[in-house]
Structure formats: structure tokens, C-alpha cells
Design an enzyme around this catalytic site. Structure first.
Site, PDB file in Angstrom:
ATOM      1  N   HIS A  62      27.880  51.746  46.523  1.00 50.41           N
ATOM      2  CA  HIS A  62      26.854  51.926  45.093  1.00 50.41           C
ATOM      3  C   HIS A  62      27.405  50.555  44.327  1.00 50.41           C
ATOM      4  O   HIS A  62      28.622  50.944  43.894  1.00 50.41           O
ATOM      5  CB  HIS A  62      26.923  53.154  44.502  1.00 50.41           C
ATOM      6  CG  HIS A  62      26.175  53.529  45.378  1.00 50.41           C
ATOM      7  ND1 HIS A  62      25.927  55.148  44.693  1.00 50.41           N
ATOM      8  CD2 HIS A  62      25.318  53.680  46.264  1.00 50.41           C
ATOM      9  CE1 HIS A  62      25.619  55.566  46.137  1.00 50.41           C
ATOM     10  NE2 HIS A  62      24.551  54.798  46.959  1.00 50.41           N
ATOM     11  N   GLU A  63      26.762  49.081  44.131  1.00 50.42           N
ATOM     12  CA  GLU A  63      26.790  48.370  42.717  1.00 50.42           C
ATOM     13  C   GLU A  63      25.917  48.778  42.035  1.00 50.42           C
ATOM     14  O   GLU A  63      24.872  48.387  41.586  1.00 50.42           O
ATOM     15  CB  GLU A  63      26.803  46.731  43.335  1.00 50.42           C
ATOM     16  CG  GLU A  63      26.419  46.209  41.949  1.00 50.42           C
ATOM     17  CD  GLU A  63      28.187  46.290  41.422  1.00 50.42           C
ATOM     18  OE1 GLU A  63      27.857  46.624  40.529  1.00 50.42           O
ATOM     19  OE2 GLU A  63      29.359  46.248  42.200  1.00 50.42           O
ATOM     20  N   GLU A  86      40.389  39.550  44.438  1.00 51.49           N
ATOM     21  CA  GLU A  86      39.076  38.483  44.442  1.00 51.49           C
ATOM     22  C   GLU A  86      39.836  37.912  43.306  1.00 51.49           C
ATOM     23  O   GLU A  86      38.811  36.405  43.677  1.00 51.49           O
ATOM     24  CB  GLU A  86      38.140  39.431  43.814  1.00 51.49           C
ATOM     25  CG  GLU A  86      38.092  40.131  42.719  1.00 51.49           C
ATOM     26  CD  GLU A  86      38.321  41.452  42.590  1.00 51.49           C
ATOM     27  OE1 GLU A  86      38.082  41.582  41.364  1.00 51.49           O
ATOM     28  OE2 GLU A  86      39.873  41.791  43.652  1.00 51.49           O
ATOM     29  N   HIS A 119      35.421  50.746  40.561  1.00 56.23           N
ATOM     30  CA  HIS A 119      35.444  49.425  40.308  1.00 56.23           C
ATOM     31  C   HIS A 119      34.661  48.972  39.353  1.00 56.23           C
ATOM     32  O   HIS A 119      33.783  49.712  38.651  1.00 56.23           O
ATOM     33  CB  HIS A 119      35.508  48.392  41.795  1.00 56.23           C
ATOM     34  CG  HIS A 119      36.511  48.322  42.552  1.00 56.23           C
ATOM     35  ND1 HIS A 119      36.397  47.288  43.140  1.00 56.23           N
ATOM     36  CD2 HIS A 119      36.525  49.096  43.435  1.00 56.23           C
ATOM     37  CE1 HIS A 119      38.116  46.884  43.297  1.00 56.23           C
ATOM     38  NE2 HIS A 119      37.621  48.201  44.281  1.00 56.23           N
ATOM     39  N   GLU A 120      35.399  48.309  38.520  1.00 52.35           N
ATOM     40  CA  GLU A 120      35.067  48.107  36.877  1.00 52.35           C
ATOM     41  C   GLU A 120      34.629  49.298  35.993  1.00 52.35           C
ATOM     42  O   GLU A 120      33.754  49.426  35.654  1.00 52.35           O
ATOM     43  CB  GLU A 120      33.862  47.207  36.222  1.00 52.35           C
ATOM     44  CG  GLU A 120      33.872  45.682  37.492  1.00 52.35           C
ATOM     45  CD  GLU A 120      33.477  46.067  38.996  1.00 52.35           C
ATOM     46  OE1 GLU A 120      34.183  45.046  39.414  1.00 52.35           O
ATOM     47  OE2 GLU A 120      33.138  46.599  39.726  1.00 52.35           O
ATOM     48  N   GLU A 176      39.781  50.142  40.995  1.00 52.15           N
ATOM     49  CA  GLU A 176      40.302  48.526  40.444  1.00 52.15           C
ATOM     50  C   GLU A 176      41.128  48.866  38.891  1.00 52.15           C
ATOM     51  O   GLU A 176      42.020  48.795  38.994  1.00 52.15           O
ATOM     52  CB  GLU A 176      39.132  47.747  40.191  1.00 52.15           C
ATOM     53  CG  GLU A 176      39.128  46.544  40.518  1.00 52.15           C
ATOM     54  CD  GLU A 176      38.087  45.136  40.476  1.00 52.15           C
ATOM     55  OE1 GLU A 176      38.628  44.403  40.690  1.00 52.15           O
ATOM     56  OE2 GLU A 176      37.492  46.084  40.005  1.00 52.15           O
ATOM     57  N   GLU A 210      40.256  43.029  32.911  1.00 53.23           N
ATOM     58  CA  GLU A 210      40.580  42.445  34.409  1.00 53.23           C
ATOM     59  C   GLU A 210      41.372  41.342  33.633  1.00 53.23           C
ATOM     60  O   GLU A 210      40.526  39.696  34.113  1.00 53.23           O
ATOM     61  CB  GLU A 210      39.352  42.547  34.987  1.00 53.23           C
ATOM     62  CG  GLU A 210      38.759  42.870  35.573  1.00 53.23           C
ATOM     63  CD  GLU A 210      37.669  43.141  36.831  1.00 53.23           C
ATOM     64  OE1 GLU A 210      37.706  42.232  36.901  1.00 53.23           O
ATOM     65  OE2 GLU A 210      36.859  43.913  37.192  1.00 53.23           O
TER      66      GLU A 210
END
Length: 668
Positions: free
Chosen positions: A382-383, A476, A451-452, A470, A177
Site C-alpha cells: 500500500h503506497e 534505493e 516505509h517513510e 525503513e 532519509e
């Protein structure tokens, strides 16, 4: 339609220019003869070189590995055999930026064996395509019975000449990122792929990998001059790859274009992956657009955690469902619905999230039922906080809950500098984890949005439930950081997006973010945000803004109309870091869509409409920056107009600084 063709070696040498110059040298040409790979043993060490037409792209470069104990698997070889073949098929994507893809290549497979010591065998497979070349290593099962520990890969890419590289750093806390920078190849440190290079010869090159499985991700490090070397992402103990008995590396890919736009419409990476293994994906996933309780959390209107400003409440969810249904959309993402969120949830602390228990003030079952009444399906979330020890204990129960509730997509986050605070996302541990979860999700009829995550290497062909990710600096960052500069959106189509779909989360209409953190905003116009739905590909696209910012806005119509599944894609013009104009044809209608955007400089775009059906007329529904609009002056103003056009016409679009425009061509 599929067409397979295997040619005998003699005929092959005549048909495609394959020649065996000596016992130790071979040359392989692409079907059109433009791209050539030369392989040879030099002093018993494997070397390869690549050319495009009369231009030498890669000078003779090293190959092989170093194993544990400093054992050299890059020299002392002899050739035990070589086979050649050609392959030609056309296959259909379940969903994608292009419906039918031709997979046409010539192949050379060289079997090597070391002369002494353990006499290890190594096979190298080369493929030459019209849009680039690729090779990979296969270490077959053999008489040496031991675990294999790869300590280093010796593959180099010895560029014949310098060029401008568009790069982001590797092995950093924020993963991938970062903002892309440009610099001469000769000045690079360690960088992630895809690495895009504009060579001095005028060619556009992209270095990446395909079909990454049970191996470490490849990064690239400059060693000397214009030579780049593969640098595998290690385990925490420094070992790069650990396997038993055998291994197959990912494909090392070099895409070659006459211009940068040709890289975007190259499907070489997809073609190097295995065909679809999932036969029922269409039963639970079809491309769509979605809204979400998400942006409000990033701009500070709501919190992710339980508080008096909690975003994920039953009340908010029902309000979002009402708006989503009213505007004709059918999917809603709700982040923060579960237990475990804290104000420090994003810090490296091995957070303990629950994947079955609802947060206070939120009733998952009630919200799901309310959504079903309005024909709205929730997207699961789900994080993990990169605490995979906790996640893997609960993942089956979490996925089973979603299947029971009729949820068919799950967004899975991995915020944290390292997985389990120990292993890099891009190492073999991460590679195997992300594939494991993808395969497990398929067992529960779940499509996955990562993501990540690790980078995409084309596995969506094999597992089309891998719908997007992502893996780059997204929208963001405009909410709470210094933001993304205007040129970011003119760079990522030529870099990050070469690997696959991206969940950038476009569609912010309040670009000055009036309800957010002071001084934070999007460095662009609403016209630019509209263009992103065409210039950035994903089979799922978010309408990321707050519902109230869409209310009564005529430009919302474009977001209702624009599809997320395409029959064809064309890059009409583009220059990395400056501008791009993309046209895509809807897979389910005769309509075409166009997106154009620019960096901070205003730009007058003249678009030839020759991509349209020459025997038809179209209504061009045009959404573009209003007169006098740019990122600093009235950035939300969009001029909307209609005109009748044909394929023989040219369309003029005036883009403001950091601006853009979008067009729907509706066939009449």
C-alpha cells in the site's frame, strides 16, 4: 522463565545503593551499581543527573513542561511521595536478534505537586539499568478538568563534556532519509534520535525514546555549550501535544556503553515497552527472506505506473514467482500492482491510490493463485502517498482483501514531506496514525513493514506484527541519486539500527548497476552486500536484485542459507564510520553467521572464534572479496572457500575498499 522481585525500601537502600540524602534529593543505582541517577528539587524545580562509575555523564538538568497560556509545569513543586522497587525478569522475543532478554532494573517513582495555582500533579518515573537509564513523565487525572496542550518540553541533557555526535537533521522534507554526519555536540542544531555520541571520556552514548504512544516524537536541539534540549515535533498549529485529562510521555532513554558495540547489544529500549499483546502472531508471521518487483523500477528498467515498461504485470509476476520458487524462497513483493500510480506519484500532490483495484495488465487474484501453486506468498503493498484521508477510507477494505487472499504481510509507504501535506510524520498525529494502522493490521492477521515512517521505539515487543521499517536512507538511493558513500553502512548499525530492525533491501549482485541509470552504482562490493545480511538486522530480508543477476552466481548460496531469526548477537569489533564485525547464532540450528564490512579503506580483519561452542568443530563457509577487489576494481568478485575451525581458532578476512565478507559456521 520470569522472576519478579519487589524489595522493601529499607532493604532496597542497602541492596542497590538507593539513598535519601534529604527530603528533596534521591539517588538511584543500576543493579550492578555502575549507572546512577540523582534526582532533586532545586529551588522547587526538578533536576536530574547521571553518572557511570566515576564519570559524570549528565550534569544537573531541567525537567518538566510548558502548557498553553505559558503555564509552567517545571517549577513550584514539592515532593508528595517517593517509592522504590527492583524488577528482574527474562522474557522471550517472538522473533528477534536475541531470543531471551533480561529486563533487570531499579526504579524510583517521585510524586510531585505544585504548591499554588492549579496545584497540578506530576509523576516522574526513573529506571536504572546496567546498560543505561531512562525516565518518563506521567500526568495523572486530577482536579483540573480541561484539555491539556503541551507547548514545550523543558527536559535537557546537560552533557558534562563534549563528544563526537553522529547525527541527521530533524524536521526536513525527506524525513529521516539523510546521510549521517559527525560533529561535536556543541555544534549541533536540531537532530533526530537515536543520537549516538562518542564522549571524550571514552563512553559511547545513545539518546532516544521508548514506548512512544499518543505523544509527539522527541528531537534534540543544542541550546548552549554541550546542553541538548528535548524539542517535541509539533502539530501544524504549533502545539506539541494535545490530550484530555492525563498523559504519559515516552521514556527518555540514555544507553551507556564502554564502547560503541555495547550499544548494539543493549535491549533497554525494548525492555521499556509493554509485553506482547498479540497471542497469535506466530500463526501468520515467521521471519523470512523475499524477492520483489522493486529494484527494476528504481533503476529505470520498469515503471511503477501503467506503461509499455510497466513492472507489475501478470506476466512479470509469474516469471518472478517461477524464479523465487526455483531458488527455494517463499515470499514475493510486487509494488505498483494497484490503480493510482502516475509518473509523478512521489510528488506532494495527495495522490489517490486504490487499495483494491488492480492496475491494467495485472490480475491480483490470478497471481495469488499462481503463487500458491508454487508455495509462494505475496507481500501486500500500500503506497499512501501520505494521503491518509484517502487511505483511512479504504484501509479496512484493503486489509480485508489481503486476508481473503491469504496475504499476511503488508508494506505501507508514506512518500511525501508531510502527512496529508500538513502534519509531520514524527508529530503526535503521525505517532497515533502509525499505531492505529499497526493495531488494525493485527485484526486482519497482517504483519507490517513501514516505509517513510516514524522511528522505531521498541513497540515490536508489544506488537510483534511490527516486523520492520525503513526510517533511514536505504539501498534505493544507490539507484537514482549520488548514492550512499561506503561509510554509510559502517555508521547505521551504531545509529539508526539502535532503534530497531531496518528494511535496507540488501543483496545487489550487479553493484555497478549495468542496466540502470548512467553513472549510478553501489559504492561497494558484492562481499559487502553479503555482509549486510548479518550486520543489518531485520526479521525479513530482501534479495533486492533482478532475478537474472542471481542466475548462476555461487554467492547466492549464502543468501539461501543465512537466517533472519537469531538466538544471540555479538559485536566482535567495530568503530563508527570505519568497520564492523557482527556474529549471530541461528535460532533454529547450531550454526553461527558472521558479517564484516569496511568503509572505503581496505582492511585485514582477524576474528577470534571464541563465540563458537568450545566442544564442537565447524565448517567455515567463507565468502569474501576476491584478491584485488574493491569498489572500483572488479567489485563483483567473491572468493568462496571452506575450512574446518574451532572456538580456539582465529579467522583472517581480507576486505577490499568498501568491501566485506560473510561466513557461515556449520556445526559438524
Amino acid at each position: 522463565m520470569k522472576n519478579y522481585l519487589i524489595l522493601p525500601a529499607v532493604l532496597f537502600s542497602i541492596a542497590v545503593g538507593y539513598s535519601q540524602k534529604t527530603n528533596n534529593a534521591y539517588e538511584l543505582a543500576s543493579p550492578n551499581g555502575q549507572n546512577k541517577i540523582k534526582f532533586e528539587l532545586v529551588k522547587n524545580a526538578p533536576k536530574y543527573a547521571v553518572s557511570h562509575g566515576k564519570t559524570e555523564v549528565i550534569s544537573p538538568s531541567d525537567m518538566g513542561f510548558v502548557l498553553k497560556g505559558n503555564e509552567d509545569l517545571s517549577s513550584n513543586f514539592e515532593i508528595k511521595g517517593a517509592k522504590t522497587s527492583t524488577f528482574d525478569e527474562t522474557w522471550e522475543q517472538v522473533w528477534g536478534e536475541k531470543k531471551n532478554i533480561r529486563n533487570h532494573y531499579n526504579q524510583l517513582v517521585v510524586d510531585l505537586q505544585q504548591k499554588t495555582g492549579n496545584k497540578r500533579k506530576l509523576q516522574i518515573q526513573f529506571r536504572a539499568f546496567n546498560d543505561g537509564v531512562a525516565f518518563r513523565y506521567v500526568y495523572p487525572k486530577q482536579n483540573v478538568k480541561d484539555s491539556i496542550f503541551i507547548m514545550d518540553e523543558k527536559t535537557t541533557f546537560n552533557l558534562k563534556e563534549d563528544g563526537k555526535a553522529w547525527w541527521i537533521p530533524a524536521n526536513r522534507p525527506d524525513r529521516d532519509e539523510y546521510l549521517f554526519k559527525d560533529a561535536p555536540v556543541s555544534t549541533l542544531d536540531t537532530v533526530l534520535t537515536p543520537l549516538t555520541i562518542e564522549s571524550k571520556s571514552g563512553l559511547a552514548l545513545s539518546f532516544h525514546e521508548a514506548n512512544l504512544y499518543d505523544f509527539a516524537s522527541m528531537t534534540l536541539v543544542n541550546t548552549k555549550g554541550t546542553e541538548l534540549k528535548s524539542d517535541l515535533v509539533p502539530w501544524a498549529d504549533g502545539i506539541k501535544v494535545r490530550v484530555k485529562d492525563s498523559f504519559t510521555s515516552s521514556w527518555r532513554t540514555i544507553q551507556i556503553g564502554e564502547n560503541a558495540g555495547e550499544l548494539i547489544t543493549s535491549y533497554l529500549v525494548l525492555n521499556l515497552n509493554e509485553p506482547n499483546k498479540l497471542k497469535n502472531t506466530n500463526s501468520y508471521f515467521k521471519p523470512y527472506k523475499y524477492l520483489g518487483i522493486w529494484w527494476g523500477m528504481h533503476i529505470g528498467k520498469y515503471t511503477f505506473w501503467e506503461s509499455d515498461k510497466q513492472g507489475a504485470t501478470t506476466k512479470h509476476a509469474e516469471e518472478y514467482i517461477d524464479f523465487t520458487a526455483k531458488e527455494g524462497f517463499h515470499h514475493l513483493l510486487i509494488e505498483g500492482w494497484n490503480k493510482g500510480w502516475t509518473p509523478a506519484w512521489y510528488e506532494n500532490r495527495m495522490h489517490m491510490f486504490s487499495f483494491t483495484k488492480s492496475a491494467d495488465n495485472f490480475d491480483l487474484e490470478k497471481v495469488v493463485e499462481y503463487g500458491k501453486k508454487k508455495n509462494i506468498e505475496l507481500i501486500g503493498y500500500h503506497e499512501t502517498g501520505s494521503n491518509l484521508i484517502n487511505y483511512l477510507k479504504e484501509v479496512d477494505e484493503g486489509f480485508a482483501l489481503y486476508k481473503k487472499l491469504g496475504i499476511h504481510t503488508v508494506k505501507i509507504g508514506h512518500v511525501g514531506s508531510k502527512l496529508n501535506m500538513k502534519q509531520m510524520h514524527f508529530g503526535q498525529f503521525g505517532v497515533n496514525y502509525f499505531r492505529y494502522i499497526l493495531e488494525k493490521a493485527a485484526q486482519y492477521d497482517l504483519a507490517v513493514l513501514y516505509h517513510e515512517s516514524i522511528k522505531d521505539t521498541g513497540e515490536r515487543r508489544t506488537y510483534p506484527n511490527m516486523v520492520s521499517r525503513e526510517a533511514a536512507r536505504g539501498q534505493e538511493y544507490n539507484a537514482w541519486s549520488e548514492g550512499n558513500p561506503p561509510n554509510h553502512l559502517t555508521i547505521i548499525p551504531f545509529t539508526r539500527l539502535l532503534s530497531g530492525p531496518m528494511d535496507f533491501t540488501p543483496g545487489i549482485f550487479d553493484v555497478e548497476v549495468k542496466q540502470g541509470y548512467p553513472g549510478k552504482r553501489i559504492q561497494g562490493t558484492v562481499g559487502q552486500q553479503l555482509a549486510l545480511y548479518v550486520t543489518i538486522y531485520s526479521p525479513i530480508q530482501m534479495l533486492a536484485d533482478l532475478p537474472e543477476n542471481y542466475e548462476g552466481k555461487p554467492a547466492l548460496q549464502f543468501l539461501k542459507d543465512v537466517p533472519t531469526d537469531w538466538e544471540d548477537t555479538k559485536i566482535l569489533e567495530g568503530k563508527i564510520g570505519e568497520y564492523i564485525t557482527t556474529a549471530r547464532k541461528d535460532r533454529n540450528s547450531a550454526d553461527w553467521y558472521l558479517g564484516a564490512l569496511t568503509n572505503e579503506k581496505p582492511r585485514n580483519v582477524e576474528v577470534s572464534l571464541s563465540f563458537l561452542d568450545p566442544n564442537a568443530t565447524y565448517e567455515a563457509q567463507i565468502y569474501v572479496d576476491a584478491e584485488g577487489t574493491d569498489q572500483k576494481h572488479n567489485p563483483e568478485a567473491v572468493a568462496i572457500s571452506k575450512k574446518t575451525v574451532k572456538a580456539s581458532d582465529k579467522l583472517q578476512l581480507k576486505l577490499g575498499g568498501a568491501g566485506g565478507g560473510a561466513v557461515r559456521f556449520k556445526k559438524l
